[in-house]
Design a protein around this motif. Structure first.
Motif, mmCIF file in Angstrom:
data_model
loop_
_atom_site.group_PDB
_atom_site.id
_atom_site.type_symbol
_atom_site.label_atom_id
_atom_site.label_comp_id
_atom_site.label_asym_id
_atom_site.label_seq_id
_atom_site.Cartn_x
_atom_site.Cartn_y
_atom_site.Cartn_z
ATOM 1 N N UNK A 84 0.841 -1.197 0.000
ATOM 2 C CA UNK A 84 0.000 0.000 0.000
ATOM 3 C C UNK A 84 0.877 1.248 0.000
ATOM 4 N N UNK A 85 0.607 2.136 -0.940
ATOM 5 C CA UNK A 85 1.276 3.440 -0.980
ATOM 6 C C UNK A 85 0.343 4.448 -0.314
ATOM 7 N N UNK A 86 0.637 4.769 0.942
ATOM 8 C CA UNK A 86 -0.264 5.622 1.698
ATOM 9 C C UNK A 86 -0.209 7.087 1.258
ATOM 10 N N UNK A 87 0.704 7.412 0.353
ATOM 11 C CA UNK A 87 0.772 8.771 -0.191
ATOM 12 C C UNK A 87 -0.174 8.951 -1.374
ATOM 13 N N UNK A 99 -10.936 9.958 6.157
ATOM 14 C CA UNK A 99 -10.226 8.763 6.591
ATOM 15 C C UNK A 99 -8.876 9.190 7.157
ATOM 16 N N UNK A 100 -8.582 8.757 8.381
ATOM 17 C CA UNK A 100 -7.303 9.064 9.031
ATOM 18 C C UNK A 100 -6.582 7.750 9.314
ATOM 19 N N UNK A 101 -5.340 7.650 8.846
ATOM 20 C CA UNK A 101 -4.529 6.456 9.061
ATOM 21 C C UNK A 101 -3.251 6.828 9.793
ATOM 22 N N UNK A 102 -3.061 6.240 10.969
ATOM 23 C CA UNK A 102 -1.853 6.514 11.739
ATOM 24 C C UNK A 102 -0.813 5.436 11.438
ATOM 25 N N UNK A 141 -4.186 11.684 6.230
ATOM 26 C CA UNK A 141 -5.629 11.935 6.196
ATOM 27 C C UNK A 141 -6.054 12.127 4.747
ATOM 28 N N UNK A 142 -7.256 11.646 4.425
ATOM 29 C CA UNK A 142 -7.778 11.694 3.054
ATOM 30 C C UNK A 142 -9.179 12.288 3.085
ATOM 31 N N UNK A 143 -9.381 13.308 2.253
ATOM 32 C CA UNK A 143 -10.699 13.968 2.235
ATOM 33 C C UNK A 143 -10.922 14.613 0.872
ATOM 34 N N UNK A 144 -12.040 14.244 0.225
ATOM 35 C CA UNK A 144 -12.430 14.797 -1.068
ATOM 36 C C UNK A 144 -11.280 14.785 -2.077
ATOM 37 N N UNK A 145 -10.565 13.663 -2.100
ATOM 38 C CA UNK A 145 -9.470 13.515 -3.055
ATOM 39 C C UNK A 145 -8.159 14.138 -2.633
ATOM 40 N N UNK A 146 -8.165 14.877 -1.550
ATOM 41 C CA UNK A 146 -6.935 15.507 -1.067
ATOM 42 C C UNK A 146 -6.253 14.595 -0.058
ATOM 43 N N UNK A 147 -4.924 14.675 -0.030
ATOM 44 C CA UNK A 147 -4.118 13.859 0.878
ATOM 45 C C UNK A 147 -3.319 14.769 1.773
ATOM 46 N N UNK A 148 -3.427 14.547 3.064
ATOM 47 C CA UNK A 148 -2.727 15.377 4.050
ATOM 48 C C UNK A 148 -1.733 14.511 4.818
#
Length: 237
Positions: free
Chosen positions: A202-205, A219-222, A230-237
């Protein structure tokens, strides 16, 4: 809601990433700390630091730890009116700390102590703006759906943390509750179990929210020392 008892000392010897303790041995700790624990309590205390009005829903046993727990909640400015006092209930952890701070946890909770809170919540649930449900694998997915539906009916934003046992059931098992969730928090290994992919593949980026059909949800993945995604509306934080 637990009482966590922390122990640390050079006598707690380590070998190959494990504590190396003899049967029948007696070990001295040079550091001891007592604190409040449990997923819901941790979140309530954390949110109160940011000035949010927080109440904790859960069980506390009628035992010598009761007043310690309630006093700690008072000190942390967490409301206690939704806590249910139960006669035969104890939730406690002894935590051994390595010299570098890694934790080994010995947890006790009676096997028959899972308390179905739905009827209690029907009578007492606050009309909150936001609700966090921690990892409660002993409560059935149908029961959790009823609780989430109750808060969603009151227009609350819902945040949920799941554990490894839930994630191993897969997406089809969790579909009953995913539609109620606005923010889902998992660690990366739990997520890999949920989507049935190897962690190393899995590429979490890249946007992982697509795998669970999250679009308007967060979605928040630690990922431990690697950080958090964090992932929201296609954006990756």
């Amino acid at each position: 809601i637990t009482i966590d008892l922390f122990f640390k000392g050079e006598n707690l010897t380590e070998k190959d990433k494990r504590f190396f303790l003899a049967l029948g041995g007696k070990y001295s700790a040079t550091y001891f700390h007592e604190s409040l624990g449990g997923g819901g309590a941790n979140v309530a205390v954390g949110c109160s630091y940011f000035g949010l009005n927080c109440a904790l829903i859960g069980s506390v046993g009628e035992n010598p730890f009761k007043n310690i727990i309630l006093q700690k909640l008072i000190k942390k400015s967490v409301a206690r009116e939704y806590i249910k006092i139960e006669k035969d209930y104890l939730n406690i952890s002894s935590i051994l700390l390595s010299q570098h701070g890694e934790r080994t946890i010995i947890h006790y909770c009676p096997p028959d102590s899972i308390n179905i809170m739905h009827n209690y919540l029907l009578q007492h649930a606050p009309k909150s703006k936001m609700m966090y449900m921690g990892n409660v694998p002993g409560v059935s997915i149908d029961e959790r759906k009823k609780i989430l539906a109750l808060f969603k009916k009151n227009s609350a934003m819902i945040c949920v943390g799941l554990g490894i046992s839930d994630c191993r059931h897969g997406l089809s098992y969790l579909k009953k509750v995913l539609s109620y969730i606005d923010i889902l928090i998992l660690n990366t290994h739990e997520f890999s179990e949920l989507v049935k992919k190897k962690y190393s593949d899995i590429n979490f980026k890249t946007n992982q929210a697509n795998l669970i059909q999250f679009d308007k949800q967060i979605l928040v993945l630690t990922d431990a020392e690697k950080g958090t995604y964090a992932y929201y509306e296609g954006h990756i934080f």
